[in-house]
Motif scaffolding. Structure first.
Motif, mmCIF file in Angstrom:
data_model
loop_
_atom_site.group_PDB
_atom_site.id
_atom_site.type_symbol
_atom_site.label_atom_id
_atom_site.label_comp_id
_atom_site.label_asym_id
_atom_site.label_seq_id
_atom_site.Cartn_x
_atom_site.Cartn_y
_atom_site.Cartn_z
ATOM 1 N N SER A 227 -15.008 14.007 20.114
ATOM 2 C CA SER A 227 -14.976 14.505 18.540
ATOM 3 C C SER A 227 -16.186 14.153 17.809
ATOM 4 O O SER A 227 -16.939 13.301 18.323
ATOM 5 C CB SER A 227 -13.708 13.929 18.010
ATOM 6 N N ALA A 228 -16.233 14.814 16.773
ATOM 7 C CA ALA A 228 -17.455 14.732 15.899
ATOM 8 C C ALA A 228 -16.957 14.791 14.320
ATOM 9 O O ALA A 228 -15.936 15.438 14.324
ATOM 10 C CB ALA A 228 -18.576 15.642 15.943
ATOM 11 N N THR A 229 -17.525 14.337 13.406
ATOM 12 C CA THR A 229 -17.282 14.450 11.975
ATOM 13 C C THR A 229 -17.507 15.981 11.866
ATOM 14 O O THR A 229 -18.343 16.657 12.151
ATOM 15 C CB THR A 229 -18.182 13.841 11.206
ATOM 16 N N THR A 230 -16.701 16.536 10.904
ATOM 17 C CA THR A 230 -16.797 17.905 10.388
ATOM 18 C C THR A 230 -18.104 18.052 9.701
ATOM 19 O O THR A 230 -18.598 19.118 10.001
ATOM 20 C CB THR A 230 -15.565 18.123 9.659
ATOM 21 N N ASP A 231 -18.357 17.196 9.147
ATOM 22 C CA ASP A 231 -19.690 17.339 8.375
ATOM 23 C C ASP A 231 -20.864 17.630 9.099
ATOM 24 O O ASP A 231 -21.697 18.570 9.167
ATOM 25 C CB ASP A 231 -20.022 16.061 7.384
ATOM 26 N N TYR A 232 -20.915 16.643 10.317
ATOM 27 C CA TYR A 232 -21.921 16.935 11.369
ATOM 28 C C TYR A 232 -22.086 18.289 12.018
ATOM 29 O O TYR A 232 -23.078 18.983 12.319
ATOM 30 C CB TYR A 232 -22.207 15.964 12.358
ATOM 31 N N VAL A 233 -20.785 18.761 12.388
ATOM 32 C CA VAL A 233 -20.500 19.977 13.041
ATOM 33 C C VAL A 233 -20.892 20.956 12.034
ATOM 34 O O VAL A 233 -21.641 21.942 12.714
ATOM 35 C CB VAL A 233 -19.051 20.054 13.390
ATOM 36 N N ASN A 234 -20.682 21.069 11.059
ATOM 37 C CA ASN A 234 -20.807 22.137 9.827
ATOM 38 C C ASN A 234 -22.394 22.097 9.619
ATOM 39 O O ASN A 234 -23.024 23.334 9.550
ATOM 40 C CB ASN A 234 -20.021 22.043 8.800
ATOM 41 N N ARG A 235 -23.006 20.980 9.263
ATOM 42 C CA ARG A 235 -24.308 21.081 8.748
ATOM 43 C C ARG A 235 -25.394 21.192 9.939
ATOM 44 O O ARG A 235 -26.488 21.872 9.919
ATOM 45 C CB ARG A 235 -24.733 19.791 8.153
ATOM 46 N N TYR A 236 -25.022 20.764 11.238
ATOM 47 C CA TYR A 236 -25.985 20.580 12.445
ATOM 48 C C TYR A 236 -25.371 21.448 13.667
ATOM 49 O O TYR A 236 -25.059 20.707 14.624
ATOM 50 C CB TYR A 236 -26.189 19.283 12.654
ATOM 51 N N PRO A 237 -25.074 22.642 13.674
ATOM 52 C CA PRO A 237 -24.621 23.142 14.731
ATOM 53 C C PRO A 237 -25.417 23.026 16.171
ATOM 54 O O PRO A 237 -24.831 22.864 17.165
ATOM 55 C CB PRO A 237 -24.056 24.666 14.408
ATOM 56 N N VAL A 238 -26.605 23.300 15.850
ATOM 57 C CA VAL A 238 -27.469 23.412 16.852
ATOM 58 C C VAL A 238 -27.431 21.825 17.469
ATOM 59 O O VAL A 238 -27.498 21.675 18.784
ATOM 60 C CB VAL A 238 -28.967 23.799 16.427
ATOM 61 N N ALA A 239 -27.721 20.933 16.822
ATOM 62 C CA ALA A 239 -27.667 19.514 17.326
ATOM 63 C C ALA A 239 -26.251 19.261 17.779
ATOM 64 O O ALA A 239 -26.426 18.521 18.891
ATOM 65 C CB ALA A 239 -27.954 18.523 16.109
ATOM 66 N N THR A 240 -25.283 19.747 17.134
ATOM 67 C CA THR A 240 -23.828 19.509 17.888
ATOM 68 C C THR A 240 -23.798 19.871 19.330
ATOM 69 O O THR A 240 -23.371 19.192 20.192
ATOM 70 C CB THR A 240 -22.713 19.966 16.964
ATOM 71 N N LYS A 241 -24.344 21.064 19.408
ATOM 72 C CA LYS A 241 -24.175 21.681 20.796
ATOM 73 C C LYS A 241 -25.298 21.006 21.810
ATOM 74 O O LYS A 241 -24.739 20.760 22.861
ATOM 75 C CB LYS A 241 -24.458 23.263 20.889
ATOM 76 N N ARG A 242 -26.306 20.393 21.446
ATOM 77 C CA ARG A 242 -27.017 19.743 22.490
ATOM 78 C C ARG A 242 -26.386 18.396 22.558
ATOM 79 O O ARG A 242 -26.705 18.073 23.993
ATOM 80 C CB ARG A 242 -28.630 19.806 21.719
ATOM 81 N N VAL A 243 -25.908 17.629 21.595
ATOM 82 C CA VAL A 243 -25.250 16.439 21.882
ATOM 83 C C VAL A 243 -24.347 16.716 22.859
ATOM 84 O O VAL A 243 -24.041 15.790 24.080
ATOM 85 C CB VAL A 243 -24.527 15.798 20.703
ATOM 86 N N LEU A 244 -23.322 17.728 22.722
ATOM 87 C CA LEU A 244 -22.480 17.899 23.807
ATOM 88 C C LEU A 244 -22.795 18.239 25.267
ATOM 89 O O LEU A 244 -22.284 17.868 26.133
ATOM 90 C CB LEU A 244 -21.373 18.973 23.114
#
Length: 337
Positions: A227-244
């Motif tokens: 899981s990730a914080t909603t704030d990180y997912v919303n602000r950084y969708p490209v980064a979220t996908k690369r982390v995942l």
């Protein structure tokens, strides 16, 4: 709480090259949108969590994918990760579905993004206990009430018709390792996580009466999810996908080359024992992120938690408020084998 930067050379760069070669890296980073942030904070337990190998080795894959500031936030195992991420101390979490569901039910702003693996829990008992129903009236060790082990054991006992409140004698292990109390005969059973089951098997003490890698219905669902914080997912969708993407590629590496992964997590001081790391990687199922539906896991555990009165939200509410599968859907298409 300490923050450990992954700035050290990854075995002088050689291991990273090997890992990248095995799991593959993006053909062209500039073919993708630029990262909105190059910083990410991941959890790390003091003393190590053997079943977190996928998240531990993912850090170097993230670095190759454009991240420059990868932090592993370290805390004692007595503090559940749900507290870390709720306080904003980590951006991502590796946790059990019941913990994440409880957080979503309480209104903590997180998004469950994917399942990671199944099979890191074993219910260890003395020889006279042959099944979960035999725990009636027995002393079961837990390191706290309403925490991970107590919740899991309550769900498992309720599933077979026991009353978790009245049918089990809960024994608080406090600062003593449950394996020590078990060996001393002060508890009859406890829920073990790596390397506890491996340690007892090596000594031929006790036996496993439930293993969520193989025993239904638990083996049909994820035991650890990202899981990730909603704030990180919303602000950084490209980064979220690369982390995942890095975590899921690392999960593939746990399957294809467990010996390499076990050596890396030891060499980088994430866990102390190569033998236990290797055995854990062989015991749990890192391949299931491709096959299992993470929504099914959340639905299953939410229903069990509702039945025991742990939460008020319905499965539909938990899924609607606390999940985001768009990254996983894209990555399943991109990372086909």
């Amino acid at each position: 709480m300490q923050i450990m930067q992954t700035r050290r050379r990854f075995l002088a760069g050689a291991a990273m090259a090997g890992a990248a070669g095995i799991v593959g890296l993006p053909e062209s980073l500039h073919a993708e949108p630029p990262l909105e942030t190059t910083t990410v904070r991941l959890p790390r337990w003091v003393g190590g969590a053997y079943c977190w190998a996928g998240a531990y080795i993912a850090g170097e894959l993230m670095r190759a994918d454009g991240f420059t500031d990868i932090r592993y936030v370290e805390a004692d195992k007595s503090v559940d990760q749900s507290e870390w991420i709720a306080r904003g101390e980590t951006d991502f979490s590796v946790n059990f579905p019941p913990n994440q569901i409880a957080s979503i039910d309480a209104g903590v702003p997180i998004k469950v993004l994917t399942g990671l693996h199944s099979g890191c829990l074993e219910l260890i008992a003395k020889e006279s206990i042959r099944s979960v129903t035999d725990l009636r009236g027995k002393r079961v060790g837990v390191d706290g009430f309403n925490n991970s082990r107590h919740v899991w054991l309550s769900l498992m006992s309720a599933y077979v018709g026991l009353d978790p409140v009245n049918d089990i004698q809960w024994v608080l292990t406090e600062d003593v390792k449950p394996t020590e109390l078990f060996v001393q005969g002060k508890i009859d059973a406890f829920l073990g996580t790596p390397p506890q089951p491996q340690e007892l098997r090596a000594k031929k003490i006790g036996h496993t009466i439930l293993n969520n890698a193989v025993d239904r219905p638990w083996s049909q669902y994820f035991c650890c999810m990202i899981s990730a914080t909603t704030d990180y997912v919303n602000r950084y969708p490209v980064a979220t996908k690369r982390v995942l993407r890095s975590i899921l590629k690392a999960a593939d590496l746990c399957v294809s080359d467990p010996e390499r992964v076990a050596q890396q997590v030891v060499d980088r001081d994430f866990v102390p024992s190569y033998d236990y790391a290797l055995q854990t990687l062989k015991d749990i199922r890192y391949d299931r992120w491709r096959d299992f539906d993470p929504e099914d896991s959340l639905r299953f555990y939410t229903l069990r938690m509702q039945e025991t009165g742990m939460i008020k939200s319905s499965p539909q509410q938990i899924i609607a408020n606390g999940t985001d599968w768009r990254f996983l859907d894209e990555l399943k298409r991109e990372l086909k084998t």
